[in-house]
Design a protein around this motif. Structure first.
Motif, PDB file in Angstrom:
ATOM      1  N   TRP A  45       8.532 -36.631  10.834  1.00  0.00           N
ATOM      2  CA  TRP A  45       8.880 -36.678   9.418  1.00  0.00           C
ATOM      3  C   TRP A  45       9.980 -35.665   9.151  1.00  0.00           C
ATOM      4  N   ILE A  46      11.038 -36.111   8.493  1.00  0.00           N
ATOM      5  CA  ILE A  46      12.101 -35.217   8.033  1.00  0.00           C
ATOM      6  C   ILE A  46      11.857 -35.025   6.546  1.00  0.00           C
TER       7      ILE A  46
ATOM      8  N   TRP B 274      25.989 -33.229   6.022  1.00  0.00           N
ATOM      9  CA  TRP B 274      25.991 -32.202   7.066  1.00  0.00           C
ATOM     10  C   TRP B 274      24.575 -31.717   7.358  1.00  0.00           C
ATOM     11  N   GLN B 275      23.746 -31.617   6.290  1.00  0.00           N
ATOM     12  CA  GLN B 275      22.372 -31.139   6.479  1.00  0.00           C
ATOM     13  C   GLN B 275      21.527 -32.211   7.168  1.00  0.00           C
ATOM     14  N   ARG B 276      21.763 -33.440   6.798  1.00  0.00           N
ATOM     15  CA  ARG B 276      21.067 -34.563   7.444  1.00  0.00           C
ATOM     16  C   ARG B 276      21.380 -34.581   8.935  1.00  0.00           C
ATOM     17  N   GLU B 277      22.659 -34.439   9.289  1.00  0.00           N
ATOM     18  CA  GLU B 277      23.061 -34.436  10.694  1.00  0.00           C
ATOM     19  C   GLU B 277      22.458 -33.248  11.446  1.00  0.00           C
ATOM     20  N   SER B 278      22.369 -32.111  10.793  1.00  0.00           N
ATOM     21  CA  SER B 278      21.764 -30.934  11.415  1.00  0.00           C
ATOM     22  C   SER B 278      20.284 -31.178  11.708  1.00  0.00           C
ATOM     23  N   LEU B 279      19.576 -31.788  10.774  1.00  0.00           N
ATOM     24  CA  LEU B 279      18.155 -32.093  10.972  1.00  0.00           C
ATOM     25  C   LEU B 279      17.969 -33.121  12.092  1.00  0.00           C
ATOM     26  N   LEU B 280      18.842 -34.129  12.124  1.00  0.00           N
ATOM     27  CA  LEU B 280      18.769 -35.130  13.190  1.00  0.00           C
ATOM     28  C   LEU B 280      19.025 -34.498  14.556  1.00  0.00           C
ATOM     29  N   ALA B 281      19.989 -33.592  14.625  1.00  0.00           N
ATOM     30  CA  ALA B 281      20.291 -32.918  15.889  1.00  0.00           C
ATOM     31  C   ALA B 281      19.086 -32.101  16.356  1.00  0.00           C
ATOM     32  N   LYS B 282      18.418 -31.421  15.435  1.00  0.00           N
ATOM     33  CA  LYS B 282      17.229 -30.631  15.794  1.00  0.00           C
ATOM     34  C   LYS B 282      16.128 -31.552  16.324  1.00  0.00           C
ATOM     35  N   ALA B 283      15.955 -32.715  15.706  1.00  0.00           N
ATOM     36  CA  ALA B 283      14.932 -33.669  16.162  1.00  0.00           C
ATOM     37  C   ALA B 283      15.270 -34.203  17.552  1.00  0.00           C
ATOM     38  N   ARG B 284      16.535 -34.539  17.778  1.00  0.00           N
ATOM     39  CA  ARG B 284      16.956 -35.044  19.091  1.00  0.00           C
ATOM     40  C   ARG B 284      16.767 -33.976  20.169  1.00  0.00           C
TER      41      ARG B 284
ATOM     42  N   ASP C 248      13.137 -39.807  19.210  1.00  0.00           N
ATOM     43  CA  ASP C 248      14.073 -40.925  19.159  1.00  0.00           C
ATOM     44  C   ASP C 248      14.490 -41.143  17.708  1.00  0.00           C
ATOM     45  N   THR C 249      15.611 -40.569  17.318  1.00  0.00           N
ATOM     46  CA  THR C 249      16.057 -40.664  15.928  1.00  0.00           C
ATOM     47  C   THR C 249      16.668 -42.026  15.602  1.00  0.00           C
ATOM     48  N   ASN C 250      16.922 -42.848  16.611  1.00  0.00           N
ATOM     49  CA  ASN C 250      17.440 -44.198  16.354  1.00  0.00           C
ATOM     50  C   ASN C 250      16.385 -45.093  15.714  1.00  0.00           C
ATOM     51  N   ARG C 251      15.125 -44.734  15.870  1.00  0.00           N
ATOM     52  CA  ARG C 251      14.030 -45.551  15.327  1.00  0.00           C
ATOM     53  C   ARG C 251      13.559 -45.068  13.951  1.00  0.00           C
ATOM     54  N   LEU C 252      14.207 -44.055  13.403  1.00  0.00           N
ATOM     55  CA  LEU C 252      13.776 -43.512  12.108  1.00  0.00           C
ATOM     56  C   LEU C 252      13.886 -44.555  11.004  1.00  0.00           C
TER      57      LEU C 252
END
Length: 191
Positions: free
Chosen positions: A147-148, A158-168, A173-177
């Protein structure tokens, strides 16, 4: 030794050797050192998720946490469907290890947890929380759920991308979000 016995002994040896393997599986994700429950409590919007089964019809979700006098955390999850109906589930979160606040057991109040108490606990691991407690990443150790979360329904790109990078980086698997449906999008889907 007869060929059949040799083959049988070899098969049994391979099976038992596989059971005794020292491979303990993938390294679990890294959690934060601790979570200040006083700062963590309140309302969080779910920006995206690797969902649990009960979230399959959710278009927008939010979580409300409140610190209880006994040190546990009350949980109220709300989900709005595309039809605009709200569904709710309430429960309780407790530390998996007394005194540690990064890994929690969450148990919801439902008929199943009444019938099988303790069996229905879910693992809620806090993987990241911003210094200002405005964004967070929460998952479980097998990386099946993620969960984000944010205090606001949207965040800058930019914040969304930062959160995705931390999850990766943690192996999710952030492609399935599944992303939160915007309010205007929900209105377009209403019958």
């Amino acid at each position: 030794m007869k060929p059949l016995h040799l083959l049988l002994a070899l098969c049994i040896g391979l099976i038992l050797g596989g059971c005794a393997s020292s491979d303990t599986g993938p390294i679990p994700p890294k959690t934060v050192d601790s979570v200040d429950f006083k700062r963590y409590q309140g309302k969080w919007f779910e920006l995206a998720r690797l969902p649990m089964f009960f979230q399959r019809d959710c278009a927008q979700s939010e979580a409300h946490y409140n610190l209880k006098p006994d040190g546990s955390v009350g949980v109220l999850n709300r989900c709005q469907t595309l039809e605009g109906e709200w569904q709710e589930a309430s429960g309780n979160a407790t530390p998996q290890v007394p005194g540690k606040t990064d890994k929690l057991w969450v148990e919801f109040d439902n008929w199943f947890s009444t019938v099988l108490p303790g069996v229905t606990k879910g693992e809620y691991w806090v993987l990241y929380v911003g210094d200002d407690y405005q964004t967070a990443l929460v998952g479980n150790p097998d990386r099946k759920y993620l969960w984000i979360l944010s205090r606001k329904p949207t965040v800058p790109a930019w914040q969304r991308e930062s959160l995705l990078a931390k999850a990766r980086q943690q192996g999710y698997d952030t492609n399935r979000l599944i992303w939160r449906v915007a309010d205007k999008d929900m209105l377009a889907h209403k019958p």
